[in-house]
Structures are given as structure tokens and as C-alpha cells.
Design an enzyme around this catalytic site. Sequence first.
Site, PDB file in Angstrom:
ATOM      1  N   MET A   1       0.852  -1.207   0.000  1.00 56.80           N
ATOM      2  CA  MET A   1       0.000   0.000   0.000  1.00 56.80           C
ATOM      3  C   MET A   1       0.881   1.248   0.000  1.00 56.80           C
ATOM      4  SD  MET A   1      -3.605  -0.443   1.313  1.00 56.80           S
ATOM      5  CE  MET A   1      -3.727   0.077   3.003  1.00 56.80           C
ATOM      6  N   CYS A   2       1.241   1.735   1.140  1.00 60.65           N
ATOM      7  CA  CYS A   2       1.970   2.995   1.357  1.00 60.65           C
ATOM      8  C   CYS A   2       1.035   4.197   1.249  1.00 60.65           C
ATOM      9  CB  CYS A   2       3.131   3.214   0.406  1.00 60.65           C
ATOM     10  SG  CYS A   2       4.444   2.012   0.566  1.00 60.65           S
TER      11      CYS A   2
END
Lengths: 231, 299
Positions: free
Chosen positions: B1-2
Amino acid sequence: MSGARNTQVFDLNTSTLRELNSTLQQEGAEGAWEIHNPAGRHSLAVGLTNPVSVTIDGHAGYYAAGMNQRANVVINGNAGQGVAENMMSGSVHVKGNASSSAGATAHGGLLVIDGDAGARCGISMKGADIIVRGSVGHMSAFMAQSGNLVVCGDAGEALGDSLYETRIFVRGTVKGLGADCEEKEMTPEDLQILTGLLSKGGITDIKADEFRHYGSARKLYHFRVDNASAY
Amino acid sequence: MCGIVGLFIKNPALQPELGRLTSLMLKTMTERGPDSAGFAVYGSSASGQRKMTVRGISADNIGDFEAGFLKAAGGSANVAKHQDHVVLTYASDLEPAIRAFVNGFGHGVHFASSGESIELYKGVGLPEEVAARFDLEKMQGTHAIGHTRMATESAVTIAGAHPFSTGPDQCLVHNGSLSNHNTLRRRLVNEGLTFETENDSEVAAGYLSWRLSQGDKLDQALESSLKELDGFYTFVVGTREGFAVLRDPVACKPAVMAETDDYVAFASEYRAFADLPGIENAKVFEPEPQRVYHWEHAA
């Protein structure tokens, strides 16, 4: 139990999202509800099965009003990814813009977006009516199977890629059609359907004869090696 | 994700709030990246002076480091300590000497960024803790870029945390993954660039630095990265004066922007904007794929 007098307020600054959703999902929930301070939270008003009216007063995060049945949800703001995903019935009205995958896999009901929708609007839709007053992003109605997608603005690349039986109406420009999507004749029946959809979406300033009609060329329903290069 | 956040202040009256607002945005993006976090703040700059952020300095070696730096820098130099990061200020013409000193110091000390206004901090841990560690709330400036990392393809280390800075006053944060970064890294190494990690995002940062060093404007450099970088990405890029956003053609990675008369904000999700002043009347929109968005302060 309707009308502003009986409107119940859920303030997400003081209540939790879980309390909100479980209250609205509870058997017998009814009437009008206002959700204050949504602050872009995810999964607002999801999984509703009661015929309640819900107004989200602000921006919503991912999957707002997902899996909706029978409820009427209005979002007074923008919606994140997957608004009204897998809706079965009822309606969802986004007053602002929607992010990608709006109305994904929706089987029924009405999704109206006053602004623009991002990429993959109506991806794999299975019977809903989706009406976008603005434009839609690329790969909208990808693998869409049934229902109607109405776009009053423009459509991005690969519109209707690998489309089955969904009708697509676009008023503006189409950047490109996906595999097996083609422009179709606008029959009197189509025009009548589109007129009804515009009316359902509360769109009175745009006429049905300003749209073009797109649909499936039906060449890719079954795999045939002759068509392999078309995928 | 981040998670990625960025805030570019248009109204100077809001500059004292930059750090506080950025830290709120980073904290909200914790669910997208609880492993490590980092941020770059573009603050004040004095003419003829440069700043270098150096990380990995322990209590054991700060004394030696400071003495070595002051010797390399001569008289009017300054050392500002922020936990294991220090910001060195020195005369511009000393840049090569200071860089050589930092690179040669050893003991796990690493160069993080340099330029006229950039300061860059990163650390392992929850974004809120990382921001608190460096007192981000109190930082002021013109623009800031931050990242919360959910490590999927390499270890949770400070080196793997974003932003990456590969040129003066430049930095980049990335959500996504690049598929041709090894090929591109070899090409850039042949062009004389050096890389500190195996990270794909550092290659993207390096590519932009290389284009800028070849005379491209920021928007031109981003246009060419559309042709050369293969994979999924949402980039937010900072330069001395500017702030830019780019998404790959498929736009798999989420992005939302908000603009008012006072600021331009970027985030992976709208939630990160909820505490920004005047957000209820901002123009909120999803950046289109393959389109370079950029803003610049008058130089």
C-alpha cells in the site's frame, strides 16, 4: 417516520463508525439519518438493507454505501474508491466527484454522480443504472454485464472493454473504445430508456438525442482463436 | 500500500503551520503504512548557504562528527541536532568538501539530502512516532512531502524509507512498484549517478535528478518519466520552488488532491485532508493518469 422533524443525527466526532453502521443495519431501522463529520472515513453506511434515507454531510472515503439494498444514500461531497460497490437496490447520489470503481459489480439500484467519476466506473456492473453528470475515467464499464451507464461528459480510454450486455450512453467524446465495444444505432427503444434514465437522475437540462449509444459487438462472448488478437 | 502526503503552501501566512498540518496528514495515513515514515520540509534558506541533512548519528559519535564537520567547514557553520539526524549549515562553496567528509565518516552515518532549503528526516516506526521524534509539528516552510511505508518488497529499514533525495533540493515519494528499475539503474550509473539502496523508488528519484541535470524543467522531466518508467506509480516530487504529482497510465495507486487559495494538498486518501483549514470549500479532485500536475513558487 420521515421528514426533517424526525431526522436522526449521527456525529462521527462523538460516535464510532461501527455504531453508525450497526444502527443503520439493525432490523427495523427506518426514517431519515444525517451523518455529520464523515471526514473521509471508509465504509460509511455500508451493507444497509432497510429502506432508510441517509445523508452523509461531507466527503466519504472508500466503499461508501457499498452493498446497498433499499436504502437511499446521499453524499454531500466527494466519494472515494468503490462508492455503491455491489449495490443491489435503492439509490446512491454523490453530489461531488467519485474516485475509481464507482458502482463496481452493482446488480441493481441507481447511482447518480453529479461530478466526475474516476477510472473503471461501473466495472463489471450487473444490472444497476449509473448516471454521471460529468466525465468518467479510463476502462469504465469494463466487463460490464447488464444495466445502463450514462455519461453526460466525456469517457476515457478503453470504454466498455470486453463488454457484455450493458448499454453505454455518452454525450461527450470517447477517447477510445475497448475490445468488443462498438457504437450502436440509437433505436427509439434506446432513446426511451435513456430519457427515462435522465429523468431518474434528475437531469432536465440535457436531452437524450445528444448522446451516442455504445454496446457489445458480441464477438468475444466465447473464446474463438480467430478473435484472439482482439482481446 | 503505502501512503503519500504533500502540502504546498500558497499563502505565506500559513507557512508556520506547515509542519503541524503535515504531521496530522502523516498520522492519518498510518493505516496505509505503519512500518516507517519520512518527510522532507522545504524551509527557510539564507543566500550563499547550504543545508545538508545527515542521518544515523549516535550519541557515541556525535562529538567526533561535529568536530570533523566544523573542521571541514571552517568558521561559520552550524549543526542542528534532531535525534539521530543532524542538519549542517555551511557556505555553498564547501559542498564538495562536506559531502566527502560525510561519505567518509563511516559508523553508519548517511547522507540524507542537501540543498538550499530541504531538510529530510526518516525513521522506522509508526508515522506519528517518527513525526514526534523529529518535532515535525514545529517545522515551518513553504512545502512538505511525506510518506508512510508498508514494506512489501524489501526490509523495514531506514534506508528503505522515503523520501529519496538524489539531487540538490529534490526529493521524491512513491506509492507503487517499478518493473524496469534495474535496467534504468544501470543506465543511470553509466551516466554517473550513485545509488544507496536497491529500492525502485530511489531509481525514479535518480531518473528525475538526471533529467533535471540535463536541463529539463520539472514538468518536462516528469513527462519523460512517463516514457521511461515502467510499472505502477503515484509520485509526489519536491524541488526548491516546486511541487509535482504524476500517476502512471493505469492509475492503480490512489491519489486525491485539494486546492484552495491558500494551499495545494496531495494525499493517497481524502481522510488525510480532513484537518486542513478551509478543506470544506476546497476544490477536491482525483488527478488524471499520465498528466503532470505541478505548482511553483515565484523564485
